[in-house]
Motif scaffolding. Structure first.
Motif, PDB file in Angstrom:
ATOM      1  N   SER A  28       0.821  -1.206   0.000  1.00 26.57           N
ATOM      2  CA  SER A  28       0.000   0.000   0.000  1.00 26.57           C
ATOM      3  C   SER A  28       0.856   1.257   0.000  1.00 26.57           C
ATOM      4  N   LEU A  29       1.956   1.233   0.762  1.00 23.14           N
ATOM      5  CA  LEU A  29       2.833   2.403   0.815  1.00 23.14           C
ATOM      6  C   LEU A  29       3.605   2.551  -0.497  1.00 23.14           C
ATOM      7  N   LYS A  30       3.961   1.423  -1.129  1.00 20.90           N
ATOM      8  CA  LYS A  30       4.605   1.481  -2.448  1.00 20.90           C
ATOM      9  C   LYS A  30       3.678   2.165  -3.449  1.00 20.90           C
ATOM     10  N   GLU A  31       2.398   1.828  -3.401  1.00 22.33           N
ATOM     11  CA  GLU A  31       1.426   2.433  -4.306  1.00 22.33           C
ATOM     12  C   GLU A  31       1.325   3.930  -4.073  1.00 22.33           C
ATOM     13  N   ALA A  32       1.343   4.331  -2.798  1.00 19.52           N
ATOM     14  CA  ALA A  32       1.259   5.754  -2.470  1.00 19.52           C
ATOM     15  C   ALA A  32       2.452   6.511  -3.049  1.00 19.52           C
ATOM     16  N   PHE A  33       3.656   5.965  -2.869  1.00 16.81           N
ATOM     17  CA  PHE A  33       4.847   6.648  -3.374  1.00 16.81           C
ATOM     18  C   PHE A  33       4.870   6.699  -4.898  1.00 16.81           C
TER      19      PHE A  33
ATOM     20  N   SER B  73      -3.741  11.504  12.739  1.00 13.43           N
ATOM     21  CA  SER B  73      -4.780  12.105  13.563  1.00 13.43           C
ATOM     22  C   SER B  73      -5.791  11.052  14.010  1.00 13.43           C
ATOM     23  N   PRO B  74      -6.343  11.199  15.218  1.00 13.93           N
ATOM     24  CA  PRO B  74      -7.400  10.276  15.665  1.00 13.93           C
ATOM     25  C   PRO B  74      -8.715  10.485  14.909  1.00 13.93           C
ATOM     26  N   SER B  75      -8.825  11.612  14.184  1.00 11.57           N
ATOM     27  CA  SER B  75     -10.010  11.883  13.364  1.00 11.57           C
ATOM     28  C   SER B  75      -9.566  12.072  11.913  1.00 11.57           C
ATOM     29  N   GLN B  76     -10.515  12.236  11.012  1.00 10.32           N
ATOM     30  CA  GLN B  76     -10.156  12.414   9.602  1.00 10.32           C
ATOM     31  C   GLN B  76      -9.171  13.570   9.427  1.00 10.32           C
ATOM     32  N   PRO B  77      -8.173  13.412   8.539  1.00 11.01           N
ATOM     33  CA  PRO B  77      -7.982  12.351   7.541  1.00 11.01           C
ATOM     34  C   PRO B  77      -7.271  11.093   8.062  1.00 11.01           C
ATOM     35  N   TYR B  78      -7.099  10.936   9.368  1.00 11.81           N
ATOM     36  CA  TYR B  78      -6.466   9.775   9.988  1.00 11.81           C
ATOM     37  C   TYR B  78      -4.975   9.672   9.634  1.00 11.81           C
ATOM     38  N   PHE B  79      -4.675   9.198   8.433  1.00 13.57           N
ATOM     39  CA  PHE B  79      -3.271   9.090   8.017  1.00 13.57           C
ATOM     40  C   PHE B  79      -3.172   9.591   6.582  1.00 13.57           C
ATOM     41  N   ARG B  80      -2.433  10.699   6.405  1.00 13.91           N
ATOM     42  CA  ARG B  80      -2.346  11.351   5.091  1.00 13.91           C
ATOM     43  C   ARG B  80      -0.904  11.625   4.712  1.00 13.91           C
ATOM     44  N   LEU B  81      -0.565  11.318   3.465  1.00 12.07           N
ATOM     45  CA  LEU B  81       0.726  11.666   2.883  1.00 12.07           C
ATOM     46  C   LEU B  81       0.492  12.749   1.838  1.00 12.07           C
ATOM     47  N   SER B  82       1.278  13.820   1.894  1.00  9.11           N
ATOM     48  CA  SER B  82       1.082  14.946   0.972  1.00  9.11           C
ATOM     49  C   SER B  82       2.402  15.360   0.346  1.00  9.11           C
ATOM     50  N   THR B  83       2.323  15.746  -0.945  1.00 12.06           N
ATOM     51  CA  THR B  83       3.482  16.298  -1.638  1.00 12.06           C
ATOM     52  C   THR B  83       3.093  17.602  -2.314  1.00 12.06           C
ATOM     53  N   PHE B  84       4.099  18.434  -2.607  1.00 15.34           N
ATOM     54  CA  PHE B  84       3.881  19.760  -3.192  1.00 15.34           C
ATOM     55  C   PHE B  84       4.929  19.950  -4.292  1.00 15.34           C
ATOM     56  N   GLY B  85       4.694  19.288  -5.430  1.00 12.84           N
ATOM     57  CA  GLY B  85       5.689  19.254  -6.486  1.00 12.84           C
ATOM     58  C   GLY B  85       5.296  20.016  -7.726  1.00 12.84           C
ATOM     59  N   ASN B  86       5.976  19.685  -8.822  1.00  8.67           N
ATOM     60  CA  ASN B  86       5.748  20.390 -10.084  1.00  8.67           C
ATOM     61  C   ASN B  86       4.338  20.200 -10.625  1.00  8.67           C
ATOM     62  N   SER B  87       3.704  19.097 -10.253  1.00 10.64           N
ATOM     63  CA  SER B  87       2.354  18.814 -10.750  1.00 10.64           C
ATOM     64  C   SER B  87       1.266  19.360  -9.834  1.00 10.64           C
ATOM     65  N   GLY B  88       1.663  20.106  -8.813  1.00  8.59           N
ATOM     66  CA  GLY B  88       0.690  20.637  -7.860  1.00  8.59           C
ATOM     67  C   GLY B  88       0.719  19.852  -6.561  1.00  8.59           C
TER      68      GLY B  88
ATOM     69  N   TYR C 114      -2.570  11.625  -0.285  1.00  5.71           N
ATOM     70  CA  TYR C 114      -2.907  10.208  -0.318  1.00  5.71           C
ATOM     71  C   TYR C 114      -3.394   9.840   1.073  1.00  5.71           C
ATOM     72  N   ASP C 115      -4.675   9.514   1.194  1.00  8.53           N
ATOM     73  CA  ASP C 115      -5.303   9.286   2.493  1.00  8.53           C
ATOM     74  C   ASP C 115      -5.559   7.807   2.749  1.00  8.53           C
ATOM     75  N   TYR C 116      -5.373   7.410   4.015  1.00 13.36           N
ATOM     76  CA  TYR C 116      -5.716   6.064   4.459  1.00 13.36           C
ATOM     77  C   TYR C 116      -6.787   6.169   5.535  1.00 13.36           C
ATOM     78  N   SER C 117      -7.831   5.415   5.392  1.00 10.02           N
ATOM     79  CA  SER C 117      -8.830   5.313   6.455  1.00 10.02           C
ATOM     80  C   SER C 117      -8.282   4.423   7.561  1.00 10.02           C
ATOM     81  N   LYS C 118      -8.665   4.698   8.790  1.00 11.14           N
ATOM     82  CA  LYS C 118      -8.196   3.846   9.897  1.00 11.14           C
ATOM     83  C   LYS C 118      -8.758   2.429   9.792  1.00 11.14           C
ATOM     84  N   ASP C 119      -9.821   2.264   9.002  1.00  5.07           N
ATOM     85  CA  ASP C 119     -10.443   0.951   8.814  1.00  5.07           C
ATOM     86  C   ASP C 119     -10.023   0.292   7.505  1.00  5.07           C
TER      87      ASP C 119
END
Length: 289
Positions: A161-166, A181-196, A200-205
């Protein structure tokens, strides 16, 4: 001279002797932490710990337990030395790192102590090569004082799953932003690159989430240049534990199965680049898992 015929009198001069039937079980995990030329080896009764650091902001550790080795003999409580990791890997793959069925390189790694070289006896198909690698005065690794008692947030994910995110995030970004976070978005990976900006969010479930323990909302940014080497560990792992402490220090711990199905661990520590208030997170594209 087959490795098994080395005399006991030869072994007595060494403070460390470690045997592996398959040298790939060592080389593969060392490749996963290769981001700088030199590494510090620390041998204890528990096994080998190999440490590489970058800019005093990132540290990679490979843990190879003593029972991974067919023989692991240590005559002192602790043995520490530094070697050129690139040279060591070249030696371990001197027979080409063959993956053919039934073909493997046996390794006998010996060290006589301070000031002496690290000696490798490598055997494949009855041919033995001896490599001697100069050791150096080890630089004391940084103690990041990352304690489980200070961990504020922790998730365990399937590595796929993490490979897919990267693969979907914009790796031209200078930073990777992690929100837990204990609430939404729970676990989020964010980038700020040339494409904007991308998130990438993961639900706790999520089916990809094996454990979710988050007690407080944290958003931290980490230099992508420091984290990119960890993708080599991700590539060979089956699970990854992501933890942060109250200071925002990041721990990425990868569970790796070697060619024989035995478990080793690789851990990366990375200091936060800057702290970001949750309100600063701008959604442009979001992928939910």
């Amino acid at each position: 001279m087959p490795l098994s015929t080395q005399s006991q009198s030869q072994d007595e001069q060494y403070v460390l002797v470690a045997n592996l039937d398959n040298a790939r079980n060592l080389s593969n995990i060392l490749k996963a932490i290769t981001c700088k030329d030199h590494a510090v080896f620390t041998a204890t009764a528990n096994g080998l710990k190999v440490t590489v650091e970058d800019c005093k902001c990132m540290q990679a550790n490979a843990f190879i337990q003593a029972d991974i080795f067919q023989e692991f003999t240590l005559k002192e409580d602790m043995v520490i030395f530094q070697v050129n990791l690139t040279v060591l890997l070249d030696c371990l793959n001197i027979f080409g790192g063959s993956t053919a069925a039934g073909a493997s390189t046996a390794l006998r790694m010996c060290y006589m102590g301070y000031g002496h070289p690290l000696t490798l006896f490598l055997e494949e198909g009855g041919v033995v090569t001896v490599c001697k690698i100069n050791t150096q005065e080890p630089e004391e690794p940084i103690d990041f004082e990352f304690s489980s008692s200070n961990v504020t947030n922790k998730v365990i994910l399937q590595s796929e799953s993490l490979k897919e995110a990267f693969s979907e995030l914009d790796m031209t970004s200078e930073v990777l932003q992690i929100t837990m976070s204990p609430s939404q978005p729970y676990f989020r990976l964010s980038t700020f690159g040339n494409s904007g900006n991308a998130h990438y969010d993961y639900s706790k479930d999520s089916d990809m989430m094996e454990l979710f323990q988050c007690s407080t909302t944290q958003t931290n940014r980490y230099k992508m240049s420091l984290l990119k080497p960890s993708t080599k560990a991700l590539a060979i792992s089956c699970k990854v534990s992501v933890r942060t402490d109250s200071r925002g220090l990041l721990s990425l711990q990868y569970l790796v199965r070697n060619d024989d199905g035995q478990i080793c661990f690789v851990e990366y520590f990375c200091c936060p680049d800057e702290e970001v208030a949750p309100s600063e997170c701008e959604q442009v594209s979001v992928h939910l898992v």
